[in-house]
Design a protein around this motif. Structure first.
Motif, mmCIF file in Angstrom:
data_model
loop_
_atom_site.group_PDB
_atom_site.id
_atom_site.type_symbol
_atom_site.label_atom_id
_atom_site.label_comp_id
_atom_site.label_asym_id
_atom_site.label_seq_id
_atom_site.Cartn_x
_atom_site.Cartn_y
_atom_site.Cartn_z
ATOM 1 N N CYS A 114 29.293 15.101 78.046
ATOM 2 C CA CYS A 114 30.791 14.715 77.925
ATOM 3 C C CYS A 114 30.948 14.217 76.428
ATOM 4 N N ILE A 149 32.422 17.571 85.755
ATOM 5 C CA ILE A 149 32.148 15.884 86.052
ATOM 6 C C ILE A 149 32.912 15.689 87.361
ATOM 7 N N ILE A 207 32.878 11.874 90.059
ATOM 8 C CA ILE A 207 32.736 10.491 90.562
ATOM 9 C C ILE A 207 32.340 10.325 91.968
ATOM 10 N N GLU A 222 29.278 6.511 90.768
ATOM 11 C CA GLU A 222 28.378 6.876 89.582
ATOM 12 C C GLU A 222 29.080 8.627 89.553
ATOM 13 N N ILE A 223 28.861 8.785 87.730
ATOM 14 C CA ILE A 223 29.524 9.722 87.281
ATOM 15 C C ILE A 223 27.700 10.746 88.431
ATOM 16 N N GLY A 232 31.224 5.084 85.983
ATOM 17 C CA GLY A 232 32.280 5.511 85.350
ATOM 18 C C GLY A 232 34.126 6.019 86.469
ATOM 19 N N LEU A 257 37.486 11.043 81.369
ATOM 20 C CA LEU A 257 36.082 10.556 81.738
ATOM 21 C C LEU A 257 35.873 9.394 80.726
ATOM 22 N N ILE A 261 33.731 5.832 80.268
ATOM 23 C CA ILE A 261 32.303 5.627 80.553
ATOM 24 C C ILE A 261 32.383 3.517 80.995
#
Length: 555
Positions: A345, A373, A375, A393-394, A428, A436, A438
């Protein structure tokens, strides 16, 4: 092929991206040949030897492929590559793609034991290694291990003075290619194994298909090409790293561009290449960019032509460095979040500041043409999506998703779901704008007296201190608390910050005192691993060798 490289992504989903045009659905060598035929004399590679055009590079790749074929190397065989950033590495990439073989590149400078582990687990039948590079004699070292690697039949030495018992790379380049017929492998089959530079006991190896590299990873670079002209990419990171996998497969095969290569990074060499070759894209890690900016600020280098973008990945990018790079290079700075495991990303050419008032670091809007993506709630056996705006958690899945881990069913079970999602181990959130951000890493946690500390969180705050140029935080073993946090700092200018000043700064920024560093290591520059990332293991050793812990901030 003997090593099992199965696809953990549902086949119908993988095919969907080929049918709808998201992926080119051609093997890497066929893609490269199409560009070569379209523009015979376009420059493909610029390195220390000068320029090499598409047609000359193609002939060299075909010669090598014919030579490798004569050694019995076939489609599906794994071949290791340990070469510096130069035309030889690109020739090897293309030759193996033309054979339908699988490349296993790993950077020069990696130790013999680690190289042997990679070759053994991947069941490599051959390895192409440098005879000498900066004091390392990789070909000779690997030859001594050949008896311990049952699948390894051949060590090919690139460079003058090939050791006895190896085959000379230069001799294979003189093979007559007229009878060689390139393979036409399935674009969804394996073509490259990326080696993770993470913190596992042994580096992880991740198998990628032609479509995942040229398609998924190729779409990442396409999003940063505003006029669609072939890119001219200066790679400061090794082509043999996961970050560097956007070299041959993406810059050349997918986009018909030019690779500008340095066999060893120094800020002077990087700035000289920027001035001489005017790349459109510069790819490096934050520490490299900071070293280049320091040289510019010290007046050691004239102004350089602004590229389209400076792409920074490999470790967290702070807003101060991003803003300084925008001014220093006169172009957008792209924050790339990604890993060999299968996630990517990035911010765009006109995105807002990285930090702002929200938590974590901005990584941009997930691109479904690269990787979707989500989460997930951490620690759950089944993938359960976390509420919008909450940290988790991504997880990622998309056209760039790799096939599997190599010879590691335990990693497949730990990091891949039944429907193909990759668990990244990173923390993230997706904010209200769909971006997104982090926050940290699940396993990069320092546990001090039972309390968890994210080094990434502390690093982000410390980079805002006016006396801090660069910083890495590491956990150091402690008999009382289990671990304590150490800050390894490159000072900005002559004045160096004290531990007390850094902790006062963290206080002012609202960071809990239990997360403050308890040791300060001042260094003139951060040591880098062969993959170009800060060497946390070496910094941890240096901190452990210091005097006893300061307890001024122990709370």
């Amino acid at each position: 092929m003997t090593v099992d490289l199965h696809d953990l992504l549902p086949a119908e989903l993988r095919r969907t991206w080929a049918v709808d045009g998201t992926c080119p659905d051609l093997d890497l060598y066929s893609l490269y040949r199409a560009h070569q035929v379209a523009d015979l004399h376009r420059t493909a590679v610029i390195d220390a030897k000068g320029k090499l055009c598409y047609t000359a590079l193609d002939r060299k790749a075909r010669c090598l492929a014919a030579g490798l074929s004569g050694l019995g190397i076939r489609a599906g065989d794994v071949v290791g590559i340990q070469l510096p950033n130069a035309r030889g590495a690109v020739i090897a990439d293309l030759a193996l793609a033309a054979l339908g073989a699988i490349a296993l590149p790993f950077p020069v400078g990696r130790g013999t034991n680690e190289a042997a582990s990679l070759l053994r687990r991947a069941e490599a039948v051959a390895v192409i290694a440098a005879t000498e590079h900066r004091g390392n004699h990789h070909a000779a070292d690997l030859l001594t291990l050949a008896g311990e690697l049952p699948a390894l039949r051949t060590v090919i030495a690139a460079g003058p003075g090939a050791p006895e018992g190896t085959l000379a790379f230069s001799a294979l380049l003189r093979t007559d290619p007229t009878s060689f017929k390139p393979a036409r492998p399935d674009p969804d089959s394996a073509t490259r194994i990326l080696v993770s530079s993470g913190s596992e006991a042994e580096p992880k190896m991740v198998a990628y298909s032609h479509n995942a590299l040229a398609g998924g990873r190729g779409n990442f670079l396409a999003a940063l090409m505003p006029d669609s002209r072939p890119p001219r990419c200066l790679f400061l990171v090794p082509l043999a790293s996961a970050f560097g996998s956007s070299g041959t497969a993406v810059t050349l095969a997918r986009h018909g561009g030019t690779l500008v290569l340095l066999d060893h990074f120094t800020p002077k060499a990087a700035l000289d290449a920027l001035a001489a070759h005017e790349p459109t894209h510069v790819l490096g890690v934050p520490t490299m960019i900071r070293m280049m900016l320091d040289r510019i600020a010290e007046g050691h280098h004239p102004a350089v032509p602004p590229p389209t973008a400076v792409i920074v990945g490999g470790s967290p990018l702070d807003e101060a460095t991003a803003e300084e790079a925008r001014r220093g290079f006169g172009c957008p700075v792209v924050n790339l979040y990604g890993s060999a495991d299968g996630v990517n990303c990035h911010t765009g050419l006109s995105d807002p500041p990285l930090r702002g008032e929200r938590p974590g670091i901005l990584a941009g809007h997930p691109d479904p043409l690269v990787a979707d993506i989500r989460i997930a709630v951490p620690g759950t056996s089944e993938l359960r999506e976390a509420p919008r705006g909450s940290v988790g958690e991504i997880v990622a899945r998309g056209p760039m998703t790799p096939l599997c881990y190599v010879a590691a069913p335990d990693l497949d079970a730990r990091y891949r779901t039944a429907d193909g999602w990759v668990r990244t181990g990173d923390l993230g959130l997706i904010d209200d704008d769909g971006n997104l951000r982090i926050v940290g890493r699940l396993k990069d946690i320092v546990i001090r007296g039972g309390a968890n500390i994210s080094p990434a969180e502390v690093e982000i705050e410390l980079t805002a201190h006016p006396l801090v140029r660069d910083v890495v935080c590491v956990g150091v073993p402690d008999p009382l608390m289990g671990e304590r946090l150490a800050a390894c700092v490159v000072p900005r200018g002559e004045a160096a910050p004290t531990l007390e000043e850094l902790c006062a700064h963290l206080d002012a920024r609202g960071l809990e005192r239990r997360k403050h560093p308890e040791r300060l290591l001042l260094v003139s520059e951060l040591p880098l691993t062969p993959a170009g990332k800060p060497d946390r293991a070496l910094l941890r050793e240096r901190c452990s060798a210091q005097a006893p812990w300061s307890v001024a901030q122990a709370v």
